[in-house]
Scaffold this motif. Structure first.
Motif, PDB file in Angstrom:
ATOM      1  N   ILE A   1      98.847  11.515  45.414  1.00  0.00           N
ATOM      2  CA  ILE A   1      99.663  10.651  45.780  1.00  0.00           C
ATOM      3  C   ILE A   1     100.534  10.638  44.613  1.00  0.00           C
ATOM      4  O   ILE A   1     101.922  10.405  44.674  1.00  0.00           O
ATOM      5  N   LYS A   2     100.282  10.313  43.382  1.00  0.00           N
ATOM      6  CA  LYS A   2     101.072  10.253  42.173  1.00  0.00           C
ATOM      7  C   LYS A   2     102.039  11.303  41.953  1.00  0.00           C
ATOM      8  O   LYS A   2     103.262  11.171  41.774  1.00  0.00           O
ATOM      9  N   ASP A   3     101.535  12.587  42.215  1.00  0.00           N
ATOM     10  CA  ASP A   3     102.326  13.917  42.198  1.00  0.00           C
ATOM     11  C   ASP A   3     103.500  13.520  43.188  1.00  0.00           C
ATOM     12  O   ASP A   3     104.888  13.942  42.798  1.00  0.00           O
ATOM     13  N   ILE A   4     103.206  13.442  44.338  1.00  0.00           N
ATOM     14  CA  ILE A   4     104.108  13.262  45.593  1.00  0.00           C
ATOM     15  C   ILE A   4     105.176  12.237  45.171  1.00  0.00           C
ATOM     16  O   ILE A   4     106.448  12.354  45.306  1.00  0.00           O
ATOM     17  N   TYR A   5     104.728  10.942  44.637  1.00  0.00           N
ATOM     18  CA  TYR A   5     105.505  10.174  44.018  1.00  0.00           C
ATOM     19  C   TYR A   5     106.448  10.721  43.253  1.00  0.00           C
ATOM     20  O   TYR A   5     107.808  10.225  43.339  1.00  0.00           O
ATOM     21  N   ILE A   6     105.842  11.043  42.126  1.00  0.00           N
ATOM     22  CA  ILE A   6     106.901  11.477  41.047  1.00  0.00           C
ATOM     23  C   ILE A   6     108.240  12.398  41.520  1.00  0.00           C
ATOM     24  O   ILE A   6     108.960  12.507  41.070  1.00  0.00           O
ATOM     25  N   GLN A   7     107.612  13.525  42.494  1.00  0.00           N
ATOM     26  CA  GLN A   7     108.566  14.408  42.954  1.00  0.00           C
ATOM     27  C   GLN A   7     109.571  13.632  43.684  1.00  0.00           C
ATOM     28  O   GLN A   7     110.898  14.180  43.898  1.00  0.00           O
ATOM     29  N   ASN A   8     109.138  12.741  44.725  1.00  0.00           N
ATOM     30  CA  ASN A   8     110.121  12.124  45.679  1.00  0.00           C
ATOM     31  C   ASN A   8     110.909  10.865  45.354  1.00  0.00           C
ATOM     32  O   ASN A   8     111.796  10.814  45.730  1.00  0.00           O
TER      33      ASN A   8
END
Length: 132
Positions: A46-53
């Motif tokens: 979720i953190k990776d998706i957050y950082i990307q978006n």
């Protein structure tokens, strides 16, 4: 979380207003990870998706909990500690947002909040027009 992933997968062809965004998913997942209810692996995804978006967002409005009673319903429990902990996470993460993402806390009645949101959208639009 599935709701956020579906929205993020859609091509952005126009402005979108949503009552939730990837910030919500990240903050709630962070709370659940801290409480031992979500694995570190799930949190990292979720953190990776957050950082990307999150840089794709322009404006984020946060409903202030001040003056809003905590009432149990089909989606919420009456848990002040949970509410305050999640609110603290939102406060921290809002102050870490990329510089291109504006956030605003909104207060007041439903009508007052809608009026504030509309006014802030107009102001932000004018500012962005001048920049580009």
């Amino acid at each position: 979380i599935e709701f956020h992933l579906v929205n993020l997968a859609k091509p952005l062809v126009q402005s979108v207003i949503s009552d939730r965004c990837i910030l919500d998913a990240f903050c709630y997942t962070k709370y659940l990870r801290n409480a031992g209810k979500v694995s570190e692996k799930c949190y990292d995804i979720i953190k990776d998706i957050y950082i990307q978006n999150i840089p794709k967002m322009d404006l984020i409005f946060i409903q202030s909990i001040d003056g809003i009673p905590l009432v149990a319903d089909k989606d919420r429990i009456e848990d002040h500690e949970f509410r305050n902990s999640v609110n603290d996470i939102f406060s921290i993460e809002c102050n870490r947002l990329p510089s291109n993402v504006s956030f605003h806390y909104i207060h007041g009645s439903l009508e007052e909040r809608v009026e504030k949101i509309l006014n802030l959208i107009k102001i932000e639009s004018r500012i962005r027009e001048k920049i580009t």
